[in-house]
Design a protein around this motif. Structure first.
Motif, short mmCIF file in Angstrom:
data_model
loop_
_atom_site.label_atom_id
_atom_site.label_comp_id
_atom_site.label_asym_id
_atom_site.label_seq_id
_atom_site.Cartn_x
_atom_site.Cartn_y
_atom_site.Cartn_z
N ILE A 167 0.84 -1.19 0.00
CA ILE A 167 0.00 0.00 0.00
C ILE A 167 0.88 1.24 0.00
CG2 ILE A 167 -1.68 1.32 1.36
CD1 ILE A 167 -2.81 -1.42 2.28
N ILE A 168 1.97 1.21 0.76
CA ILE A 168 2.89 2.35 0.80
C ILE A 168 3.47 2.59 -0.58
CG2 ILE A 168 5.13 3.14 1.68
CD1 ILE A 168 4.39 1.81 4.35
N GLY A 169 3.92 1.53 -1.24
CA GLY A 169 4.48 1.67 -2.58
C GLY A 169 3.47 2.19 -3.59
N GLU A 170 2.25 1.64 -3.53
CA GLU A 170 1.21 2.09 -4.45
C GLU A 170 0.82 3.54 -4.20
OE1 GLU A 170 -2.15 -0.54 -4.40
OE2 GLU A 170 -0.97 -2.25 -5.05
N SER A 171 0.93 3.98 -2.96
CA SER A 171 0.60 5.37 -2.62
C SER A 171 1.74 6.32 -2.96
CB SER A 171 0.26 5.50 -1.14
OG SER A 171 -0.84 4.70 -0.82
N LEU A 172 2.96 5.91 -2.62
CA LEU A 172 4.12 6.79 -2.83
C LEU A 172 4.51 6.94 -4.29
CD1 LEU A 172 6.76 6.08 -0.02
CD2 LEU A 172 5.45 8.16 -0.43
N ASP A 173 4.30 5.90 -5.09
CA ASP A 173 4.74 5.94 -6.48
C ASP A 173 4.16 7.13 -7.26
OD1 ASP A 173 6.22 4.56 -8.73
OD2 ASP A 173 4.19 4.61 -9.55
N PRO A 174 2.83 7.32 -7.27
CA PRO A 174 2.32 8.49 -8.01
C PRO A 174 2.71 9.81 -7.36
CG PRO A 174 0.50 7.27 -6.97
CD PRO A 174 1.75 6.47 -6.76
N ILE A 175 2.88 9.82 -6.04
CA ILE A 175 3.32 11.06 -5.37
C ILE A 175 4.74 11.41 -5.81
CG2 ILE A 175 3.92 12.05 -3.12
CD1 ILE A 175 1.54 10.38 -1.98
N ALA A 176 5.61 10.40 -5.85
CA ALA A 176 7.00 10.64 -6.29
C ALA A 176 7.02 11.16 -7.72
CB ALA A 176 7.81 9.35 -6.18
N SER B 109 -9.69 2.52 -4.70
CA SER B 109 -9.40 1.58 -5.79
C SER B 109 -10.08 2.00 -7.09
CB SER B 109 -9.82 0.17 -5.40
OG SER B 109 -11.21 0.13 -5.18
N ILE B 110 -11.09 2.86 -6.99
CA ILE B 110 -11.77 3.38 -8.19
C ILE B 110 -10.76 4.11 -9.07
CG2 ILE B 110 -13.54 5.03 -8.98
CD1 ILE B 110 -14.66 2.55 -7.54
N LEU B 111 -9.76 4.72 -8.44
CA LEU B 111 -8.76 5.50 -9.18
C LEU B 111 -7.42 4.79 -9.28
CD1 LEU B 111 -9.50 9.14 -7.98
CD2 LEU B 111 -10.35 7.93 -9.98
N LYS B 112 -7.44 3.49 -9.36
CA LYS B 112 -6.20 2.76 -9.60
C LYS B 112 -5.58 3.26 -10.91
CE LYS B 112 -5.87 -0.86 -6.67
NZ LYS B 112 -4.76 -1.06 -5.82
N ASN C 24 -15.17 8.95 -13.19
CA ASN C 24 -15.30 7.75 -12.35
C ASN C 24 -15.53 8.13 -10.90
OD1 ASN C 24 -14.96 6.07 -14.55
ND2 ASN C 24 -12.80 5.73 -14.17
N SER C 25 -14.87 9.19 -10.45
CA SER C 25 -15.02 9.65 -9.07
C SER C 25 -16.42 10.20 -8.82
CB SER C 25 -13.99 10.73 -8.74
OG SER C 25 -12.70 10.21 -8.86
N GLU D 61 -7.56 11.05 -2.36
CA GLU D 61 -7.63 11.28 -0.91
C GLU D 61 -9.08 11.20 -0.42
OE1 GLU D 61 -6.34 12.03 2.95
OE2 GLU D 61 -5.15 11.55 1.17
N ILE D 62 -9.97 11.87 -1.13
CA ILE D 62 -11.40 11.85 -0.73
C ILE D 62 -11.95 10.43 -0.78
CG2 ILE D 62 -13.73 12.54 -1.46
CD1 ILE D 62 -12.37 15.20 -2.46
N LEU D 63 -11.69 9.73 -1.87
CA LEU D 63 -12.22 8.37 -2.02
C LEU D 63 -11.61 7.41 -1.01
CD1 LEU D 63 -12.47 8.21 -5.90
CD2 LEU D 63 -14.37 8.25 -4.27
N SER D 64 -10.36 7.66 -0.61
CA SER D 64 -9.74 6.78 0.38
C SER D 64 -10.44 6.88 1.74
CB SER D 64 -8.25 7.08 0.53
OG SER D 64 -8.04 8.29 1.23
#
Length: 184
Positions: free
Chosen positions: A60-69, A116-119, A176-177, A107-110
């Motif tokens: 989860i950390i990797g999936e979250s950090l990757d787009p932020i990076a 996961s809607i915005l994978k 989608n959101s 962030e809102i959807l989380s």
């Protein structure tokens, strides 16, 4: 000692660290180093996810950090390019606005366990490739006296294409959101 399963997240974190290094290299006109940093961040963007899937250690950390990076580095480079007139302010602003909107929606959807809607979609991966290729192309402008006009031309075309793809993928995420948010 670093374990193999830690490498994907370390690669992602290294891309975040690359942003301030980029700023220094850009500020002091170390343009070849800037090119190398772009290549490094593009390569590690591919490698972190590939390695995590290969060793079955996605997180989860990797999936979250990757787009932020990606966003931190991309925005840093694009703003740098606007500062010395290599990139169009309006196009860069549209890209940054899209990135902020999509991040906000995630962030809102989380909060509702619906992130996961915005994978990340395949088209969004293509968008990221275009973004990296565009900033790499524009990065070559100060390094070539004989090809500067051609590089500027192709860089400008790539920036328009990248902006279009970025806005299109953002639109898809927003739609989608909205569908999901209406269910709340």
């Amino acid at each position: 000692m670093i374990r193999l399963d830690q490498i994907p997240n370390l690669l992602t974190i290294s891309r975040i660290i690359a942003a301030p290094i980029w700023i220094l290299a850009f500020y002091y006109n170390f343009y070849l180093l800037c090119i190398l940093i772009i290549i490094y961040t593009a390569a590690t963007d591919f490698l972190d996810g590939w390695l995590a899937r290969k060793i079955d250690k996605t997180s989860i950390i990797g999936e979250s950090l990757d787009p932020i990076a990606d966003k931190i580095f991309l925005v840093t480079v694009l703003i740098s390019y606007v500062s010395d007139n290599r990139a169009n302010f309006i196009l860069v602003s549209l890209i940054i606005i899209r990135e902020i909107i999509v991040s906000s929606l995630r962030e809102i959807l989380s909060k509702y366990d619906k992130s996961s809607i915005l994978k990340v979609t395949y088209l969004a991966k293509i968008k990221t490739c275009f973004q990296f290729f565009t900033i790499l192309t524009i990065g070559f402008i100060p390094l070539s006296n004989s090809l500067t006009i051609e590089i500027q031309f192709y860089g400008k075309i790539l920036l328009y294409i990248t902006t279009f793809i970025t806005i299109f993928t953002g639109y898809k995420y927003v739609m989608n959101s909205i569908i999901e948010i209406k269910k709340f």
